[in-house]
Design a protein around this motif. Sequence first.
Motif, PDB file in Angstrom:
ATOM      1  N   PRO A 128       1.048  -1.376  -0.198  1.00  0.00           N
ATOM      2  CA  PRO A 128      -0.529  -0.051  -0.147  1.00  0.00           C
ATOM      3  C   PRO A 128       0.844   1.287   0.093  1.00  0.00           C
ATOM      4  N   ASN A 129       1.827   1.345   0.751  1.00  0.00           N
ATOM      5  CA  ASN A 129       2.762   2.872   0.643  1.00  0.00           C
ATOM      6  C   ASN A 129       3.421   2.435  -0.655  1.00  0.00           C
ATOM      7  N   LEU A 130       4.075   1.724  -1.499  1.00  0.00           N
ATOM      8  CA  LEU A 130       4.284   1.634  -2.364  1.00  0.00           C
ATOM      9  C   LEU A 130       3.621   2.181  -3.761  1.00  0.00           C
ATOM     10  N   SER A 131       2.094   1.772  -3.377  1.00  0.00           N
ATOM     11  CA  SER A 131       1.572   1.996  -4.493  1.00  0.00           C
ATOM     12  C   SER A 131       1.308   3.911  -4.190  1.00  0.00           C
ATOM     13  N   LYS A 132       0.575   4.005  -2.802  1.00  0.00           N
ATOM     14  CA  LYS A 132       0.498   5.620  -2.909  1.00  0.00           C
ATOM     15  C   LYS A 132       1.829   5.895  -3.726  1.00  0.00           C
ATOM     16  N   ALA A 133       3.035   5.927  -3.299  1.00  0.00           N
ATOM     17  CA  ALA A 133       3.998   6.920  -3.567  1.00  0.00           C
ATOM     18  C   ALA A 133       3.743   7.379  -5.173  1.00  0.00           C
ATOM     19  N   ILE A 134       3.518   6.269  -5.729  1.00  0.00           N
ATOM     20  CA  ILE A 134       3.407   5.807  -7.663  1.00  0.00           C
ATOM     21  C   ILE A 134       2.610   6.931  -7.937  1.00  0.00           C
ATOM     22  N   LYS A 135       1.056   6.441  -7.139  1.00  0.00           N
ATOM     23  CA  LYS A 135      -0.050   7.650  -6.903  1.00  0.00           C
ATOM     24  C   LYS A 135       0.639   8.865  -6.849  1.00  0.00           C
ATOM     25  N   ASP A 136       1.215   9.043  -5.938  1.00  0.00           N
ATOM     26  CA  ASP A 136       1.480  11.132  -6.020  1.00  0.00           C
ATOM     27  C   ASP A 136       2.294  11.270  -6.400  1.00  0.00           C
ATOM     28  N   LEU A 137       3.116  10.383  -7.085  1.00  0.00           N
ATOM     29  CA  LEU A 137       4.606  10.357  -8.117  1.00  0.00           C
ATOM     30  C   LEU A 137       4.028  11.035  -9.484  1.00  0.00           C
ATOM     31  N   GLU A 138       2.423  10.523 -10.037  1.00  0.00           N
ATOM     32  CA  GLU A 138       1.787  10.600 -10.975  1.00  0.00           C
ATOM     33  C   GLU A 138       0.766  11.915 -11.612  1.00  0.00           C
ATOM     34  N   GLN A 139       0.907  11.900  -9.906  1.00  0.00           N
ATOM     35  CA  GLN A 139      -0.034  13.366  -9.113  1.00  0.00           C
ATOM     36  C   GLN A 139       0.244  14.435  -9.933  1.00  0.00           C
ATOM     37  N   GLU A 140       1.975  14.189  -9.077  1.00  0.00           N
ATOM     38  CA  GLU A 140       2.328  15.247  -9.463  1.00  0.00           C
ATOM     39  C   GLU A 140       3.294  15.845 -10.544  1.00  0.00           C
ATOM     40  N   LEU A 141       3.171  14.661 -11.475  1.00  0.00           N
ATOM     41  CA  LEU A 141       3.832  14.313 -12.942  1.00  0.00           C
ATOM     42  C   LEU A 141       2.825  14.734 -13.446  1.00  0.00           C
ATOM     43  N   GLY A 142       0.918  14.828 -13.617  1.00  0.00           N
ATOM     44  CA  GLY A 142       0.089  14.994 -14.593  1.00  0.00           C
ATOM     45  C   GLY A 142      -0.621  14.448 -15.615  1.00  0.00           C
ATOM     46  N   PHE A 143       0.390  13.012 -15.284  1.00  0.00           N
ATOM     47  CA  PHE A 143      -0.010  12.263 -16.992  1.00  0.00           C
ATOM     48  C   PHE A 143       0.805  10.576 -15.395  1.00  0.00           C
ATOM     49  N   ALA A 144      -0.160   9.290 -16.098  1.00  0.00           N
ATOM     50  CA  ALA A 144      -0.256   7.749 -15.408  1.00  0.00           C
ATOM     51  C   ALA A 144       1.545   7.590 -15.625  1.00  0.00           C
ATOM     52  N   ILE A 145       2.098   7.563 -15.421  1.00  0.00           N
ATOM     53  CA  ILE A 145       3.657   6.559 -15.805  1.00  0.00           C
ATOM     54  C   ILE A 145       3.292   4.697 -16.182  1.00  0.00           C
TER      55      ILE A 145
END
Length: 312
Positions: A30-47
């Motif tokens: 769950p912590n890794l999933s949240k980190a990836i979602k936070d990164l994608e939100q900051e970038l503005g697109f899905a990785i």
Amino acid sequence: MNTLYFNYALEVEQAGSISQAAQNLYMAQPNLSKAIKDLEQELGFAIFKRNSNGVKVTEKGDEFLYYAKKMVEQLTEMEKIAEREVKENASYKISIPRGSYIANGFASFVSELDMSGGMEITINETNALKTISNVTDRGYNMGIIRYQIADEDFYNTCLKNNRLEQEMIWEFEYVLVMSKNHPLATKQDLRVEDLKNYVKITHGDIDIPHARHYEQSEKKGALAPKKTIYIYERGSQFDLLANVPDTYMWVSPIPNSYLERNNLVQRACTTEKNRYRDVLIYRQDYKLGEYDKLFQKKIYGSKVEVASTKYD
């Protein structure tokens, strides 16, 4: 932007799933999933696109991961620079041939170091090929190699292939060193033929192409030494030379202090192929620091002192 998240994203790409990446990173999924979602939100697109089989990299995600990998590599290199600076302050490693003027210079170098804060110094007396390996692959700061002039092309190629810089210290002829009580100690115009009845001392781990060829041809020839002592420690040579009057050794010129201390003399001797060169080497990407400059100064100073010594 947290660059740690770049490592997370790269691990997810490599693993092919967030759950596997979490195991590899020793963190909760769950912590890794949240980190990836936070990164994608900051970038503005899905990785990544999530699916039942794991994840798949998006088009923009693929471009992002390319640059993320480059940035992580650059950050790693910057960290290595800092690590090298710490190591340079805590340790110093030198690889050298067995030469008394070099040992004398090294001793002078160490005597001027401030070791009050703790420091480790390593000195490895060995042959030229091992020194090249030490400097190239084993983290040695600098090295000095010794080779016969006839082998210059071989070593120039070797240094170039290993991306090593070179600075010549000294070109010289080997001399004979022996006890003051040796029968040849006062003989005029010494020639190699005069040595045939005496005991030769030599280092047993010399490993250069010409040296091997020379020793093989010498053993086969009429003047081959019938008595030879192979040693591996430089200190042993002085004990033997001083206490066994019939021994002799071919060496680079020795400081007078060493000769007087051990009751020895050094003599010129006529022989073929007797020109040698000592060369300072270091990596092309290595930035010389204060220790390196002090070491160079002391070695060159010792060379000048010995080069001015008169011997017959």
